[in-house]
Design a protein around this motif. Structure first.
Motif, PDB file in Angstrom:
ATOM      1  N   LEU A 116      -8.217 -39.950 -37.788  1.00  8.52           N
ATOM      2  CA  LEU A 116      -9.341 -40.023 -36.860  1.00  8.52           C
ATOM      3  C   LEU A 116      -9.006 -39.327 -35.550  1.00  8.52           C
ATOM      4  N   LEU A 117      -7.782 -39.529 -35.089  1.00  7.14           N
ATOM      5  CA  LEU A 117      -7.363 -38.850 -33.863  1.00  7.14           C
ATOM      6  C   LEU A 117      -7.428 -37.348 -34.037  1.00  7.14           C
ATOM      7  N   ALA A 118      -7.120 -36.935 -35.264  1.00 10.13           N
ATOM      8  CA  ALA A 118      -7.148 -35.504 -35.539  1.00 10.13           C
ATOM      9  C   ALA A 118      -8.536 -34.948 -35.268  1.00 10.13           C
ATOM     10  N   PHE A 119      -9.545 -35.703 -35.654  1.00  8.35           N
ATOM     11  CA  PHE A 119     -10.901 -35.235 -35.398  1.00  8.35           C
ATOM     12  C   PHE A 119     -11.189 -35.219 -33.902  1.00  8.35           C
ATOM     13  N   ALA A 120     -10.643 -36.219 -33.202  1.00  6.64           N
ATOM     14  CA  ALA A 120     -10.877 -36.296 -31.769  1.00  6.64           C
ATOM     15  C   ALA A 120     -10.315 -35.073 -31.049  1.00  6.64           C
ATOM     16  N   VAL A 121      -9.230 -34.558 -31.548  1.00  9.11           N
ATOM     17  CA  VAL A 121      -8.572 -33.456 -30.862  1.00  9.11           C
ATOM     18  C   VAL A 121      -9.259 -32.117 -31.135  1.00  9.11           C
ATOM     19  N   CYS A 122     -10.152 -32.113 -32.136  1.00  8.55           N
ATOM     20  CA  CYS A 122     -10.788 -30.849 -32.504  1.00  8.55           C
ATOM     21  C   CYS A 122     -11.522 -30.198 -31.346  1.00  8.55           C
ATOM     22  N   GLY A 123     -12.090 -31.023 -30.482  1.00  9.18           N
ATOM     23  CA  GLY A 123     -12.837 -30.483 -29.367  1.00  9.18           C
ATOM     24  C   GLY A 123     -12.000 -29.573 -28.490  1.00  9.18           C
ATOM     25  N   PHE A 124     -10.694 -29.745 -28.579  1.00 11.33           N
ATOM     26  CA  PHE A 124      -9.773 -28.945 -27.785  1.00 11.33           C
ATOM     27  C   PHE A 124      -9.989 -27.447 -27.983  1.00 11.33           C
ATOM     28  N   ALA A 125     -10.302 -27.075 -29.231  1.00 14.33           N
ATOM     29  CA  ALA A 125     -10.453 -25.652 -29.531  1.00 14.33           C
ATOM     30  C   ALA A 125     -11.617 -25.029 -28.763  1.00 14.33           C
ATOM     31  N   PHE A 126     -12.535 -25.870 -28.326  1.00 13.02           N
ATOM     32  CA  PHE A 126     -13.711 -25.307 -27.676  1.00 13.02           C
ATOM     33  C   PHE A 126     -13.559 -25.207 -26.163  1.00 13.02           C
ATOM     34  N   LEU A 127     -12.511 -25.826 -25.628  1.00  9.15           N
ATOM     35  CA  LEU A 127     -12.248 -25.640 -24.210  1.00  9.15           C
ATOM     36  C   LEU A 127     -11.706 -24.236 -24.033  1.00  9.15           C
ATOM     37  N   LYS A 128     -12.209 -23.534 -23.065  1.00  4.11           N
ATOM     38  CA  LYS A 128     -11.850 -22.122 -22.980  1.00  4.11           C
ATOM     39  C   LYS A 128     -10.846 -21.875 -21.860  1.00  4.11           C
ATOM     40  N   PRO A 129      -9.572 -21.752 -22.202  1.00 12.60           N
ATOM     41  CA  PRO A 129      -8.589 -21.451 -21.163  1.00 12.60           C
ATOM     42  C   PRO A 129      -8.634 -19.965 -20.807  1.00 12.60           C
ATOM     43  N   VAL A 130      -7.894 -19.626 -19.783  1.00 16.04           N
ATOM     44  CA  VAL A 130      -7.774 -18.220 -19.405  1.00 16.04           C
ATOM     45  C   VAL A 130      -7.198 -17.452 -20.594  1.00 16.04           C
ATOM     46  N   ALA A 131      -7.773 -16.283 -20.881  1.00  8.96           N
ATOM     47  CA  ALA A 131      -7.296 -15.486 -22.019  1.00  8.96           C
ATOM     48  C   ALA A 131      -5.844 -15.096 -21.805  1.00  8.96           C
ATOM     49  N   GLN A 132      -5.011 -15.430 -22.760  1.00 10.60           N
ATOM     50  CA  GLN A 132      -3.595 -15.120 -22.657  1.00 10.60           C
ATOM     51  C   GLN A 132      -3.139 -14.206 -23.785  1.00 10.60           C
ATOM     52  N   CYS A 133      -3.884 -14.183 -24.862  1.00 10.01           N
ATOM     53  CA  CYS A 133      -3.450 -13.444 -26.046  1.00 10.01           C
ATOM     54  C   CYS A 133      -4.071 -12.045 -26.059  1.00 10.01           C
ATOM     55  N   PRO A 134      -3.361 -11.064 -26.655  1.00  9.54           N
ATOM     56  CA  PRO A 134      -3.903  -9.704 -26.710  1.00  9.54           C
ATOM     57  C   PRO A 134      -5.171  -9.656 -27.573  1.00  9.54           C
ATOM     58  N   ASP A 135      -6.003  -8.648 -27.327  1.00  7.19           N
ATOM     59  CA  ASP A 135      -7.167  -8.439 -28.189  1.00  7.19           C
ATOM     60  C   ASP A 135      -6.696  -8.130 -29.601  1.00  7.19           C
ATOM     61  N   ARG A 136      -7.492  -8.547 -30.556  1.00  7.45           N
ATOM     62  CA  ARG A 136      -7.174  -8.256 -31.967  1.00  7.45           C
ATOM     63  C   ARG A 136      -8.046  -7.104 -32.458  1.00  7.45           C
ATOM     64  N   PRO A 137      -7.619  -6.421 -33.550  1.00 11.69           N
ATOM     65  CA  PRO A 137      -8.328  -5.203 -33.965  1.00 11.69           C
ATOM     66  C   PRO A 137      -9.786  -5.464 -34.375  1.00 11.69           C
ATOM     67  N   MET A 138     -10.622  -4.448 -34.173  1.00 12.23           N
ATOM     68  CA  MET A 138     -12.037  -4.541 -34.529  1.00 12.23           C
ATOM     69  C   MET A 138     -12.195  -4.491 -36.046  1.00 12.23           C
ATOM     70  N   PRO A 139     -13.168  -5.231 -36.600  1.00 13.89           N
ATOM     71  CA  PRO A 139     -13.446  -5.136 -38.040  1.00 13.89           C
ATOM     72  C   PRO A 139     -13.747  -3.694 -38.437  1.00 13.89           C
ATOM     73  N   GLY A 140     -13.293  -3.309 -39.618  1.00 11.99           N
ATOM     74  CA  GLY A 140     -13.577  -1.974 -40.122  1.00 11.99           C
ATOM     75  C   GLY A 140     -12.600  -0.920 -39.654  1.00 11.99           C
ATOM     76  N   SER A 141     -11.549  -1.329 -38.946  1.00 14.33           N
ATOM     77  CA  SER A 141     -10.592  -0.325 -38.479  1.00 14.33           C
ATOM     78  C   SER A 141      -9.417  -0.203 -39.452  1.00 14.33           C
TER      79      SER A 141
END
Ligand SMILES: [Cu+2]
Length: 518
Positions: free
Chosen positions: A8-33
């Motif tokens: 149940l706690l696992a479900f509670a933590v899911c909301g974490f993914a939707f909090l938007k921190p400052v972008a830290q990771c590099p951009d990933r390649p565009m589809p079709g490249s």
């Protein structure tokens, strides 16, 4: 009940993914490249030193990214391939810069501190060096006690690669108990290559090589639902255009494919004009096959690797890299069929093979564990996967149990369920009593495949991860594998783990410890 709470706690933590921190990771390649290999970092003079910063961001589609950032003059790149020779030493520094975003579930701190100590949370990390036959001690391949907390100076892994380490494709990923799935879902995984495959299988000498890493991302990893596969971080999902792999007409290439998904069992095919082609299988799970063999389908379980030679069609042909449907049983999640990439035939003659030696410098029998088939087991054991149900929402406990012991989920402070000693050679039968396919993974060593469902396995393959199909229900036998475990090398003495490599199952406790006494 503890597991129910955890679930149940696992479900509670899911909301974490939707909090938007400052972008830290590099951009990933565009589809079709065009699919580009990860940056390669190669050892020099017997050592490879690299520093990664583990970071986190959320993309515009809402997918969480967890990235191993490596600094280059052109900016940060994600998850480079680490290339070493047998006998080299890997010095890998990890700084954790995952940003805090509020309250989270946590696991208690490990009993023996390695690194920063403290609670294991979604913000903490560590690294597992999957497949490497190295020590499970602190600063090497320890996942039980190593905790690297955010904002601290960091941690250094110093790992001697054994002189007899088999050449092949290995990988690294985080392994914090209870939270592995989140970070791997975010893409935190990279390849390790132990060089020298051409010494065992000269067929690959001079071929264009491609490192292809298949990852899987869910918006909410703990809830089974739609997912996207990515190929070297490029989304490969309808309706996006397919990733493009470039080959010359008729060209042979050496593909080193890592299944870094959370749970996808992938029957891989190279399909030309609608017909699956034979590929030449060179190695599985970072261990060269005894004899190169042709197959038109290579099943790679989650965490498995397959290395094979593919041949492009002549000019005008149409080729696709494909994964078939795989049934994981009544309580399993669907692993759907889909193209992973389209092959684009480029102009010009094929590079072909150069200076091919037809004589192998190293025989498969000379590799680590190479004489294992001739050894007599000192101990026999039986283990089984099972799932306990509760209510109508499906399984709530995922278990792996040594036959005769009480069924229970993994706890970080548990005692080892198996104690053995350096020098032991053990035959294990691992049975699946669940209505879902599981993927058995052993840390620290490769095991020799002996039997599947009680029948001799046709090849002397060494694996570190193997699928065990689901139970079809009452009236049907359990599916099983029988494997030989080699504890003769004192390098691997210590306490380490075995578990299911469906990462949700591992995080929920389908794992236990083994102690190999020196
Ligand atoms: Cu499992």
């Amino acid at each position: 009940m503890r597991s129910v709470c955890r679930y149940l706690l696992a479900f509670a933590v899911c909301g974490f993914a939707f909090l938007k921190p400052v972008a830290q990771c590099p951009d990933r390649p565009m589809p079709g490249s065009v699919v580009v290999d990860p940056l390669s970092l190669s050892s020099q003079n017997g050592a490879l030193s690299a520093d990664f910063v583990m970071a986190h961001s959320v993309d515009d589609g809402g997918y969480a990214h967890y990235c191993y950032n490596y600094k280059t003059p052109g900016g940060f790149v994600e998850a480079p391939t680490l290339r070493l020779n047998p006998g080299d030493t890997l010095h890998l520094g990890i700084r954790n810069r995952i940003q805090s975003d509020g309250a989270l579930m946590k696991m208690p701190p490990p009993v023996d501190k390695c690194g920063d100590g403290g609670d294991m949370t979604l913000l903490s990390t560590n690294v597992h060096f999957h497949g490497l036959n190295v020590s499970p001690n602190c600063h090497q391949d320890d996942v039980i006690n190593t905790v690297i907390q955010p904002g601290t100076p960091g941690f250094e892994f110093n790992i001697p690669i054994p002189k007899d380490e088999p050449p092949g494709l290995y990988w690294y990923h985080p392994h914090i108990h209870g939270f592995t799935e989140f970070q791997v879902n975010g893409g935190a995984a990279g390849a390790i290559i132990v060089e020298g495959m051409e010494k065992v299988h000269p067929e690959v000498a001079g071929l264009t090589e491609k490192v292809l890493i298949i990852r899987q991302q869910y918006l909410v990893p703990w809830i089974p639902g739609p997912y996207q596969l990515t190929l070297n971080y490029q989304v490969t999902a309808f309706p996006f255009p397919r990733p493009v792999i470039e080959m010359k007409p008729g060209e042979k290439q050496f593909w080193r494919v890592l299944n870094a998904t959370l749970q996808d069992f992938m029957p891989l095919q190279f399909v030309v004009n609608g017909v699956p082609q034979d590929v030449e299988v060179i190695a599985l799970d970072g261990y060269p096959v005894n004899k190169v063999r042709k197959q038109n389908t290579v099943l790679v379980p989650p965490a498995g690797r397959a290395e094979f030679i593919v041949q492009a069609p002549p000019a005008g042909g149409n080729a696709v890299f494909y994964t078939l449907n795989y049934g994981t049983g009544p309580t399993g999640n669907p692993d759907l069929p889909q193209p992973l990439a389209g092959i684009q035939l480029t102009n010009g003659p094929s590079k072909g093979q150069v200076a091919k030696s037809t004589v192998a410098a190293l025989q498969p029998e000379d590799l680590k564990f190479g004489d294992l088939a001739k050894q007599s087991p000192t101990t026999q054991r039986k283990l089984f996967f099972s799932e306990e149900f509760g209510g109508t929402n499906g399984p709530i406990q995922f278990l792996i149990t040594v036959d005769g012991q009480k069924q229970r989920v993994f706890e970080p402070d548990e005692k080892p369920v198996i104690t053995t000693h350096v020098g032991a050679v053990e035959d294990w039968v691992i049975e699946n009593r669940a209505l879902e396919t599981h993927a058995f993974h052993m840390h620290q060593i490769h095991f020799l495949m002996l039997e599947v469902d009680g029948k001799p396995y046709p090849y002397p393959d060494y694996r570190d991860t193997i699928e065990i199909p689901y139970w079809e229900g009452p009236g049907h036998p359990y599916h099983s594998v029988k494997v030989r475990m080699d504890f003769r090398d004192p390098t691997i003495a210590g306490t380490f783990v075995f578990h299911c490599h469906i990462l949700l199952h591992e995080d929920l406790g389908m794992m236990h410890k083994i102690l190999v006494q020196p």
